[in-house]
Design a protein around this motif. Structure first.
Motif, PDB file in Angstrom:
ATOM      1  N   GLY A 269       0.788  -1.226   0.000  1.00 41.61           N
ATOM      2  CA  GLY A 269       0.000   0.000   0.000  1.00 41.61           C
ATOM      3  C   GLY A 269       0.815   1.268   0.000  1.00 41.61           C
ATOM      4  O   GLY A 269       0.291   2.360   0.294  1.00 41.61           O
ATOM      5  N   ARG A 270       2.109   1.159  -0.368  1.00 38.63           N
ATOM      6  CA  ARG A 270       2.963   2.352  -0.359  1.00 38.63           C
ATOM      7  C   ARG A 270       4.001   2.263  -1.458  1.00 38.63           C
ATOM      8  O   ARG A 270       4.773   1.307  -1.518  1.00 38.63           O
ATOM      9  N   MET A 271       4.028   3.255  -2.346  1.00 44.70           N
ATOM     10  CA  MET A 271       5.029   3.293  -3.404  1.00 44.70           C
ATOM     11  C   MET A 271       6.394   3.676  -2.835  1.00 44.70           C
ATOM     12  O   MET A 271       6.498   4.552  -1.971  1.00 44.70           O
ATOM     13  N   THR A 272       7.426   3.014  -3.308  1.00 48.08           N
ATOM     14  CA  THR A 272       8.782   3.361  -2.907  1.00 48.08           C
ATOM     15  C   THR A 272       9.091   4.792  -3.340  1.00 48.08           C
ATOM     16  O   THR A 272       8.822   5.179  -4.480  1.00 48.08           O
ATOM     17  N   SER A 273       9.655   5.580  -2.448  1.00 42.22           N
ATOM     18  CA  SER A 273       9.940   6.972  -2.781  1.00 42.22           C
ATOM     19  C   SER A 273      11.149   7.077  -3.694  1.00 42.22           C
ATOM     20  O   SER A 273      11.993   6.175  -3.756  1.00 42.22           O
ATOM     21  N   PHE A 274      11.234   8.197  -4.392  1.00 43.95           N
ATOM     22  CA  PHE A 274      12.371   8.451  -5.273  1.00 43.95           C
ATOM     23  C   PHE A 274      13.672   8.453  -4.463  1.00 43.95           C
ATOM     24  O   PHE A 274      14.691   7.905  -4.895  1.00 43.95           O
ATOM     25  N   SER A 275      13.642   9.055  -3.278  1.00 47.77           N
ATOM     26  CA  SER A 275      14.854   9.120  -2.448  1.00 47.77           C
ATOM     27  C   SER A 275      15.281   7.736  -1.969  1.00 47.77           C
ATOM     28  O   SER A 275      16.481   7.489  -1.800  1.00 47.77           O
ATOM     29  N   GLU A 276      14.340   6.834  -1.759  1.00 42.48           N
ATOM     30  CA  GLU A 276      14.701   5.465  -1.375  1.00 42.48           C
ATOM     31  C   GLU A 276      15.434   4.763  -2.518  1.00 42.48           C
ATOM     32  O   GLU A 276      16.403   4.026  -2.292  1.00 42.48           O
ATOM     33  N   HIS A 277      14.967   4.984  -3.757  1.00 47.00           N
ATOM     34  CA  HIS A 277      15.667   4.415  -4.909  1.00 47.00           C
ATOM     35  C   HIS A 277      17.091   4.960  -5.002  1.00 47.00           C
ATOM     36  O   HIS A 277      18.021   4.231  -5.363  1.00 47.00           O
ATOM     37  N   ARG A 279      18.945   6.012  -2.444  1.00 46.45           N
ATOM     38  CA  ARG A 279      19.734   5.378  -1.383  1.00 46.45           C
ATOM     39  C   ARG A 279      20.103   3.941  -1.749  1.00 46.45           C
ATOM     40  O   ARG A 279      21.224   3.485  -1.495  1.00 46.45           O
ATOM     41  N   ASP A 280      19.154   3.228  -2.352  1.00 37.89           N
ATOM     42  CA  ASP A 280      19.440   1.848  -2.769  1.00 37.89           C
ATOM     43  C   ASP A 280      20.563   1.809  -3.799  1.00 37.89           C
ATOM     44  O   ASP A 280      21.478   0.982  -3.716  1.00 37.89           O
ATOM     45  N   LEU A 281      20.487   2.712  -4.786  1.00 38.69           N
ATOM     46  CA  LEU A 281      21.532   2.740  -5.800  1.00 38.69           C
ATOM     47  C   LEU A 281      22.884   3.081  -5.178  1.00 38.69           C
ATOM     48  O   LEU A 281      23.920   2.562  -5.609  1.00 38.69           O
ATOM     49  N   SER A 282      22.888   3.941  -4.176  1.00 39.33           N
ATOM     50  CA  SER A 282      24.140   4.260  -3.492  1.00 39.33           C
ATOM     51  C   SER A 282      24.788   2.993  -2.945  1.00 39.33           C
ATOM     52  O   SER A 282      26.009   2.806  -3.064  1.00 39.33           O
ATOM     53  N   VAL A 299      28.397   4.140 -14.503  1.00 41.56           N
ATOM     54  CA  VAL A 299      26.984   4.010 -14.158  1.00 41.56           C
ATOM     55  C   VAL A 299      26.174   4.499 -15.350  1.00 41.56           C
ATOM     56  O   VAL A 299      26.384   5.623 -15.835  1.00 41.56           O
ATOM     57  N   ALA A 300      25.258   3.661 -15.847  1.00 37.80           N
ATOM     58  CA  ALA A 300      24.427   4.019 -17.000  1.00 37.80           C
ATOM     59  C   ALA A 300      22.957   3.838 -16.629  1.00 37.80           C
ATOM     60  O   ALA A 300      22.530   2.736 -16.280  1.00 37.80           O
ATOM     61  N   GLY A 301      22.180   4.922 -16.696  1.00 37.85           N
ATOM     62  CA  GLY A 301      20.763   4.859 -16.366  1.00 37.85           C
ATOM     63  C   GLY A 301      19.908   5.262 -17.542  1.00 37.85           C
ATOM     64  O   GLY A 301      20.258   6.172 -18.299  1.00 37.85           O
ATOM     65  N   MET A 302      18.774   4.577 -17.713  1.00 39.88           N
ATOM     66  CA  MET A 302      17.834   4.929 -18.774  1.00 39.88           C
ATOM     67  C   MET A 302      16.641   5.676 -18.182  1.00 39.88           C
ATOM     68  O   MET A 302      16.122   5.304 -17.136  1.00 39.88           O
ATOM     69  N   ASN A 303      16.241   6.769 -18.830  1.00 44.16           N
ATOM     70  CA  ASN A 303      15.173   7.688 -18.412  1.00 44.16           C
ATOM     71  C   ASN A 303      15.188   7.945 -16.894  1.00 44.16           C
ATOM     72  O   ASN A 303      16.127   8.520 -16.392  1.00 44.16           O
ATOM     73  N   GLU A 304      14.193   7.493 -16.147  1.00 42.92           N
ATOM     74  CA  GLU A 304      14.178   7.821 -14.721  1.00 42.92           C
ATOM     75  C   GLU A 304      15.330   7.164 -13.967  1.00 42.92           C
ATOM     76  O   GLU A 304      15.767   7.658 -12.925  1.00 42.92           O
ATOM     77  N   GLY A 305      15.847   6.048 -14.487  1.00 42.06           N
ATOM     78  CA  GLY A 305      17.031   5.442 -13.888  1.00 42.06           C
ATOM     79  C   GLY A 305      18.227   6.364 -13.962  1.00 42.06           C
ATOM     80  O   GLY A 305      19.102   6.349 -13.084  1.00 42.06           O
ATOM     81  N   ALA A 306      18.286   7.192 -15.006  1.00 38.39           N
ATOM     82  CA  ALA A 306      19.361   8.182 -15.119  1.00 38.39           C
ATOM     83  C   ALA A 306      19.199   9.273 -14.067  1.00 38.39           C
ATOM     84  O   ALA A 306      20.190   9.783 -13.521  1.00 38.39           O
ATOM     85  N   TRP A 307      17.950   9.654 -13.774  1.00 37.08           N
ATOM     86  CA  TRP A 307      17.709  10.621 -12.700  1.00 37.08           C
ATOM     87  C   TRP A 307      18.204  10.074 -11.359  1.00 37.08           C
ATOM     88  O   TRP A 307      18.859  10.775 -10.590  1.00 37.08           O
ATOM     89  N   ILE A 308      17.869   8.817 -11.094  1.00 34.09           N
ATOM     90  CA  ILE A 308      18.307   8.190  -9.840  1.00 34.09           C
ATOM     91  C   ILE A 308      19.828   8.169  -9.769  1.00 34.09           C
ATOM     92  O   ILE A 308      20.423   8.455  -8.725  1.00 34.09           O
ATOM     93  N   ALA A 309      20.464   7.868 -10.906  1.00 30.95           N
ATOM     94  CA  ALA A 309      21.924   7.781 -10.941  1.00 30.95           C
ATOM     95  C   ALA A 309      22.571   9.138 -10.694  1.00 30.95           C
ATOM     96  O   ALA A 309      23.509   9.261  -9.896  1.00 30.95           O
ATOM     97  N   MET A 310      22.064  10.175 -11.364  1.00 26.24           N
ATOM     98  CA  MET A 310      22.697  11.488 -11.177  1.00 26.24           C
ATOM     99  C   MET A 310      22.483  12.008  -9.760  1.00 26.24           C
ATOM    100  O   MET A 310      23.345  12.694  -9.192  1.00 26.24           O
ATOM    101  N   THR A 388       9.088  13.232  -2.907  1.00 24.04           N
ATOM    102  CA  THR A 388      10.501  13.278  -3.310  1.00 24.04           C
ATOM    103  C   THR A 388      10.661  13.410  -4.823  1.00 24.04           C
ATOM    104  O   THR A 388      11.618  14.019  -5.292  1.00 24.04           O
ATOM    105  N   TRP A 389       9.723  12.856  -5.588  1.00 21.98           N
ATOM    106  CA  TRP A 389       9.795  12.941  -7.058  1.00 21.98           C
ATOM    107  C   TRP A 389       9.524  14.365  -7.529  1.00 21.98           C
ATOM    108  O   TRP A 389      10.244  14.910  -8.374  1.00 21.98           O
ATOM    109  N   LEU A 390       8.499  14.999  -6.976  1.00 25.26           N
ATOM    110  CA  LEU A 390       8.160  16.364  -7.381  1.00 25.26           C
ATOM    111  C   LEU A 390       9.232  17.364  -6.971  1.00 25.26           C
ATOM    112  O   LEU A 390       9.357  18.429  -7.579  1.00 25.26           O
ATOM    113  N   ALA A 391      10.011  17.026  -5.963  1.00 30.95           N
ATOM    114  CA  ALA A 391      11.069  17.930  -5.505  1.00 30.95           C
ATOM    115  C   ALA A 391      12.340  17.819  -6.346  1.00 30.95           C
ATOM    116  O   ALA A 391      13.238  18.657  -6.217  1.00 30.95           O
ATOM    117  N   PHE A 392      12.404  16.817  -7.212  1.00 32.13           N
ATOM    118  CA  PHE A 392      13.625  16.576  -7.972  1.00 32.13           C
ATOM    119  C   PHE A 392      13.735  17.537  -9.151  1.00 32.13           C
ATOM    120  O   PHE A 392      12.764  17.800  -9.851  1.00 32.13           O
TER     121      PHE A 392
END
Length: 488
Positions: A269-277, A279-282, A299-310, A388-392
């Motif tokens: 019942g809870r979507m993983t937050s952008f900031s959690e992704h 931290r996981d990638l870290s 490190v190579a990220g596609m679309n939103e994966g690139a956002w997480i990476a940067m 966290t997504w809207l704040a990015f």
């Protein structure tokens, strides 16, 4: 019956009744054969068949298929696959003919002899209860050994039966499966070695191969690039990984929290937050940097994966472990700006309420009441992710990354516009920029708009060789290949 938004298709095989299947199974069961290697339910991939029969019409769902006049005797048979992970990681279901792959099962129970689970990927409130027992004497059709899980299926509109037999473990000789520790569990990952290397985690290894960490894109995309919320599969990252292996580049790819074999790490019942992704990638970057025998790490990220990476690489400690960042088909437009554009068609009062709710989430992490028209978007289950997504801000974030950057865009990307990608270019004008001919958002080579959309769910479309060549040259610190479209 509707599974994942799609009706059972006419390509399903028909049986006059379930008794036909039972008759066939009985004939096979008296043939002399050997026993299976295991006589209990254990983790692994189990494949077989699912047969469903519609219950009496007066009890059936109004959304059943209408292509058979004899509704009361209609039976459907499907290939059926069950991936048993572990008690804490769960089960994944495949029904290929319905475009359903790695569907996560939330309610399940199993031990060495019995298994039960609820399959809820059906539109509305329909659920199917699967109950099976391991039978050491059961012989599946076309199998040369006995032993399978055999059971029944019960639902409001459909009843039936299923069997699945454990498949031999087939691990690619060039890869190793890993569990990468994170703060509250572990992320399943696949480490693929270059063709020239023998797979090994020997700390005394003298190897020195380039390694690319691949970060999957938006939503519940898994390490292969497939998203359970999109019917079918595309295998984009799996294909890319294999292509890089042939170019003597290693890859590490992982299931994000809430995706693939890591689905149980996402709280119900809870979507993983952008900031959690992030931290996981870290944690994954630290693990990748510790792999014995690797040289340069990209490190190579596609679309939103690139956002997480940067975002992760804004941490100077992590950036010091990495030799370069490849940003593939990512937008420079911020999520808050995208939200504003999507609200343009609403009346002024509704737009204001939506923006007030967004600002409340970003500034205070508080979800305020919104009108019914906005309730789905601002659902409580999405609160932490939205905050966290809207704040990015991708432009602000990529500007702070202090390592070499390669910006890659697909000529036929219909999801990220040229203008949105150019925002990243303007933020990092010194970055290398390459436009891959005919590549779409899913990193597939397509020649028309129809192919563009088909490639999202059809793995027969291939990743462009030029993309693999480009990433390989970046990982090896070599000049880029020729054949790209000039950026202007």
């Amino acid at each position: 019956m509707i599974i994942s938004g799609s009706r059972f298709r006419k390509t399903a095989r028909f049986f006059p009744s379930l008794w036909f299947l039972f008759f066939i199974l009985t004939i096979f069961s008296i043939l002399p054969v050997k026993s299976a290697g295991t006589e209990e339910i254990v983790p692994g991939v189990w494949k077989g068949a699912l047969v469903l029969r519609e219950v009496a019409q007066e009890q059936s769902s109004p959304k059943l298929p209408s292509y058979s006049k004899d509704q009361q005797s209609m039976s459907l048979s499907f290939e059926f696959s069950l991936k048993i992970l572990s008690q804490d990681r769960g089960l994944l279901v495949d029904i290929p003919e319905q475009g359903l792959y790695s569907y996560p099962i939330d309610e399940y129970s199993f031990d060495t002899q019995q298994i039960s689970f609820i399959f809820d990927a059906i539109e509305g409130d329909e659920e199917l209860l699967f109950v099976g027992t391991y039978s050491s004497s059961f012989l599946p059709p076309l199998s040369n050994h006995r032993g399978a899980i055999v059971g029944s299926v019960r639902g409001r509109s459909w009843n039936g039966s299923f069997y699945v037999q454990r498949q031999d473990s087939s691990v690619d000789p060039g890869s190793i499966f890993l569990d990468i520790p994170i703060e509250d569990g572990a992320l399943p990952a696949t480490l693929v070695f270059p063709l020239s290397e023998t797979p090994s985690l020997d700390p005394n290894s003298s190897s020195d191969f380039p390694l690319i960490l691949l970060v999957a894109g938006a939503g519940r995309a898994d390490r292969d690039g497939n998203n359970v919320d999109v019917p079918g599969k595309n295998d984009s990252l799996k294909q890319l990984s294999n292509m890089l292996r042939m170019r003597n580049v290693g890859t590490l790819r992982y299931d994000k929290r809430g995706a693939g074999e890591a689905y149980k790490l996402e709280k119900p019942g809870r979507m993983t937050s952008f900031s959690e992704h992030v931290r996981d990638l870290s944690s994954v970057i630290v693990a990748a940097a510790a792999i014995p025998g690797h040289g340069r790490l990209i490190v190579a990220g596609m679309n939103e994966g690139a956002w997480i990476a940067m975002a992760a690489l804004n941490d100077e400690r992590l950036a010091s472990l990495v030799d370069g960042l490849a940003v593939i088909d990512a937008s420079g437009q911020s999520p808050i700006e995208t939200l504003k554009q999507s609200l343009a068609g609403l009346d002024e009062d509704l737009r204001k309420k939506a923006l007030d709710a967004a600002q409340s989430l970003v500034q205070n992490g508080v979800l305020i009441d919104v009108p019914a028209e906005l309730a789905d978007f601002f659902a409580p289950s999405r609160k932490d992710w939205l905050a966290t997504w809207l704040a990015f801000d991708p432009v602000e974030t990529i500007a702070k990354v202090r390592i070499p950057i390669l910006l890659i865009y697909g000529e036929n990307d219909l999801q990220v516009s040229w203008q949105e990608f150019s925002m990243l270019v303007e933020a990092r004008p010194e970055a290398a920029i390459r436009i891959v001919p005919r590549m779409n958002y899913m990193l597939k080579e397509v020649k028309s708009e129809d192919e563009n959309y088909s490639a999202f769910t059809d793995p027969s479309f291939r990743v462009p060789s030029l993309l693999a060549d480009l990433l390989a040259s970046f990982a090896k610190a070599q000049p880029a290949p020729q054949g790209f479209i000039l950026w202007h």
